[in-house]
Design an enzyme around this catalytic site. Structure first.
Site, short mmCIF file in Angstrom:
data_model
loop_
_atom_site.label_atom_id
_atom_site.label_comp_id
_atom_site.label_asym_id
_atom_site.label_seq_id
_atom_site.Cartn_x
_atom_site.Cartn_y
_atom_site.Cartn_z
N TYR B 160 78.58 82.14 -46.43
CA TYR B 160 78.79 82.10 -47.89
C TYR B 160 79.57 80.84 -48.28
O TYR B 160 79.12 80.03 -49.10
CB TYR B 160 79.55 83.35 -48.31
CG TYR B 160 80.02 83.35 -49.75
CD1 TYR B 160 79.12 83.61 -50.78
CD2 TYR B 160 81.35 83.11 -50.07
CE1 TYR B 160 79.54 83.60 -52.11
CE2 TYR B 160 81.78 83.11 -51.39
CZ TYR B 160 80.87 83.36 -52.41
OH TYR B 160 81.29 83.36 -53.70
N LYS B 164 78.63 77.47 -50.49
CA LYS B 164 79.39 77.18 -51.71
C LYS B 164 80.07 75.82 -51.61
O LYS B 164 80.16 75.08 -52.59
CB LYS B 164 80.45 78.27 -51.95
CG LYS B 164 79.89 79.56 -52.52
CD LYS B 164 79.48 79.43 -53.98
CE LYS B 164 79.16 80.78 -54.60
NZ LYS B 164 78.47 80.64 -55.90
#
Lengths: 445, 256
Positions: B160, B164
């Protein structure tokens, strides 16, 4: 022809558009033929977004600033609509003629003065700028109109105060007023409460041609709204030892760069307000001042808006009917209680409004505040002031506004639909629009 | 049009059903936002969110459905959303994101690819179309949700946070490309927020509620800050964390 970022004098919400400088009626018509959103722009002295249209075409009128005819016997002048009041006065003052209405700056074009139907310190006596205009040349998508208040009153009064949305003004003919000297005789009073300020101002409706008050919106308690009232009359030859008749001189100072955004903060503004108040005489009559000193004090400094820093500032100006005098007190009370810094709060009297559909002035009071953008509470404080203005039957000034909610538009300007039907006659496709018109949902495009 | 305080009137939200993004949109509606387009995966949740926004004062809401795992369709989705708005867009929000389950996914190629697609590729593709449209419009603001986790990627969420981080850095460059276009972009880096996405996870220091986070973001929108960190103290916390020696960082960020 260039693409550039344009903003109003408050330097908030800039938008990119293509800027062009038309030099003829044909150039303006050619721009309309492209069927893109179009708006006129002069010296960019509106505070918010009326002279920008993001993604569209901005027609800069400064390329149309020639004086076509000036009759020194009658004081009637016809000029390109991009002529600034500053340049106009340099020509007419030595011949003994002054503009019938001047806003707080000479750096506005004739077209801008018409489009915003600007007012001055003499509104209670002389009305607004549009009421002194004899003739306009208006280029619209449906043709070129030569209009006078009697030839096509509907289109004329939709254009006066119409924020450039009925067409692009190329020429203006205006009736000037005679002056004997370039000086003003000024009476000053310094008073300790808002009540006194308002009483003095009201009394001077009948006694002075020009009147205005500076009000301190940051002092709470007993001295809330203390202020300085200045009133003036054009000086006559017999009033002065050595009478002169010269046009205004050029500004000597320039703010060369953006000040840090926090320069104008509650403390510095409080200090400024205190000093401004203390420096004023308690009572002084018939003081001789130059026209720039009396009418255009900030014109002595170029780019003074940079003092507010990169975040910019908003000006909040409302008008309310005479019957709503307490609303002014309430507004200043609310503002000083909110601790939002404001300086140069200006309180004035208005006489009856002009027939302009979207013209701002209405008989009563007007208060204007300069507020640096930054305090988190500011948007809410102003939204609350809107409610007060609405409940008093008042309105905000398009030339200053940069944040009004479009929901309030029709309550403040009940003649919007009348205006739109005149606009539809000359601009059926709504090519003329601006970021202001879009923001207020005045024109849905 | 956006007003002097950066309050938008027209808003497009991609990933409009997430808790934080919805709370932000609600606040914007209470300010000036009237006309909105909500884009998300499920028509049903979009309709529910839309109804709440209408109740709060929005006058015009349309919805667009899309699958963020299909970046090749992002351009068409953006075009559809702009058409549905039918006016210049003052604010375009990209709030798409998939937190995923690191341990279950880290050895799974297909799941890892999906994490990269949703958290990086889709936003990047969408931003190309958004950039082009807003630059032509000459105004507008973009808000992209990143995360404080993107500042320094941890062992326990690198799928994740890594994606990002890529998006976050991408937006920094994009921001510079937008100078003088009238368009601007702001990156939001929230810390841990108690939402449906984080249900069951333990609170870490400086965890905020959805409302606090939304308040911070709306406050940031009122400024021209390139990065909005919520809560703002995390900006300083992560400045320190970013410079910790690797072994100490590893220890701090251990898989629980």
């Amino acid at each position: 022809m260039s693409k550039e970022l344009l903003a109003g004098w408050g330097r908030t919400a800039p938008a990119r558009a293509e800027r062009r400088s038309p030099t003829s009626v044909e150039d303006v018509q050619a721009a309309f033929a492209e069927k893109r959103p179009v708006i006129g722009r002069g010296l960019g002295r509106s505070y918010g977004d009326p002279a920008q249209v993001s993604g569209g075409l901005v027609l800069d009128n400064r390329s149309l600033s020639e004086v076509h005819h000036f009759d020194a016997a009658t004081g009637v002048i016809t000029a390109g609509a991009g002529l600034s009041l500053d340049d106009l006065l340099r020509i007419t003052m030595p011949k003994g003629w002054f503009v019938p209405v001047t806003p707080g700056t000479r750096q506005v074009t004739l077209a801008g003065a018409v489009a915003a139907d600007v007012h001055g310190k003499n509104h209670h006596v002389d009305g607004s700028f549009g009421q002194h205009v004899l003739r306009l040349t208006l280029v619209t998508p449906s043709g070129v109109y030569e209009i006078t208040p009697s030839s096509d009153p509907e289109l004329f009064w939709a254009t006066v105060g119409g924020m450039g949305l009925t067409g692009f003004i190329t020429h203006v003919t205006v009736q000037l007023i005679p002056i004997e000297t370039d000086k003003v005789l000024v009476d000053t009073r310094r008073v300790n409460s808002l009540d006194e300020v308002m009483r003095e101002l009201k009394e001077s409706d009948a006694t002075h041609r020009y009147s205005v008050a500076w009000v301190d919106c940051m002092t709470t308690g007993r001295h809330m709204g203390r202020g300085i009232i200045t009133r003036g009359e054009h000086a006559r030859v017999s009033d002065l030892d050595s009478p002169s008749l010269e046009g205004p001189s050029k500004a000597k100072l320039t703010i060369p760069f953006d000040a840090p955004s926090g320069l104008l903060n509650p403390l510095s503004i409080k200090i400024f307000n205190e000093a401004w108040f203390r420096v004023a005489p308690v009572h002084k009559d018939r003081q001789v001042q130059s026209i720039p000193t009396f009418f255009h004090p900030l014109d002595g400094i170029n780019d003074w808006n940079r003092l507010y820093g990169r975040r910019g500032f908003v000006q909040y100006q409302f008008a309310v009917p005479d019957s709503a005098g307490e609303m002014v007190v309430k507004a200043i009370d609310q503002l000083s209680a909110s601790k939002v810094p404001s300086f140069l709060a200006v309180l004035k009297r208005f006489g009856p409004g002009s027939p302009g559909h979207l013209s701002f002035p209405m008989a009563g009071w007007t208060l204007a505040l300069d507020l640096p953008v930054g305090p988190a509470a500011l948007p809410r404080v102003l939204d609350e002031l809107d409610e007060l203005v609405l409940s008093a039957g008042g309105r905000l000034y398009f030339a200053k506004d940069a944040r009004l909610d479009g929901r309030h538009l029709r309550a403040m300007y009940p003649r919007v639909d009348e205006f739109l039907s005149v606009k539809a006659r000359v601009d059926p496709e709504n090519l003329l629009t601006s970021d202001l018109a879009r923001r207020l949902d005045l024109i849905r495009k | 049009m956006e007003n002097a305080f950066g309050q938008p009137q027209t808003v497009i939200v991609f990933g409009g059903t997430s808790d934080i993004s919805h709370a932000v949109t609600l606040r914007l509606v209470k300010q000036r936002a009237r006309r909105l387009v909500l884009a998300g995966r499920s028509a049903e949740s979009l309709a529910a969110r839309g109804a709440e926004l209408t109740a709060a004062g929005a006058t015009d809401i349309s919805s667009v459905t899309f699958d963020a795992a299909r970046p090749e369709q992002a351009g068409a989705t953006v075009a559809e959303a702009f058409d549905a708005l039918g006016a210049p867009a003052d604010l375009v929000v990209i709030a798409v994101g998939l937190l995923g389950d690191q341990l279950a996914m880290e050895n799974d190629a297909a799941a890892s690819a999906e994490m990269a697609a949703v958290n990086y590729s889709w936003p990047v593709a969408a931003l190309a179309e958004i950039r082009q449209r807003l630059v032509a419009q000459g105004s507008g603001r973009i808000l992209v949700y990143s995360s404080v986790a993107a500042i320094r990627v941890r062992r326990d969420n690198y799928l994740y946070a890594g994606a990002k981080a890529g998006l976050d850095r991408f937006c920094e460059g994009l921001a510079d490309s937008l100078v003088d276009t009238g368009v601007s972009i702001q990156i939001v880096r929230p810390g841990m927020v108690r939402t449906k996405m984080t249900t069951g996870m333990k609170d870490v220091p400086f965890t905020t509620s959805v409302d606090e986070c939304a308040d911070n973001i709306v406050k940031g929108l009122g400024t021209s800050a390139g990065v909005i960190t919520s809560p703002s103290i995390l900006k300083w916390v992560f400045l320190v964390l970013l410079h910790l020696p690797r072994p100490i960082w590893r220890k701090l960020a251990q898989v629980k």
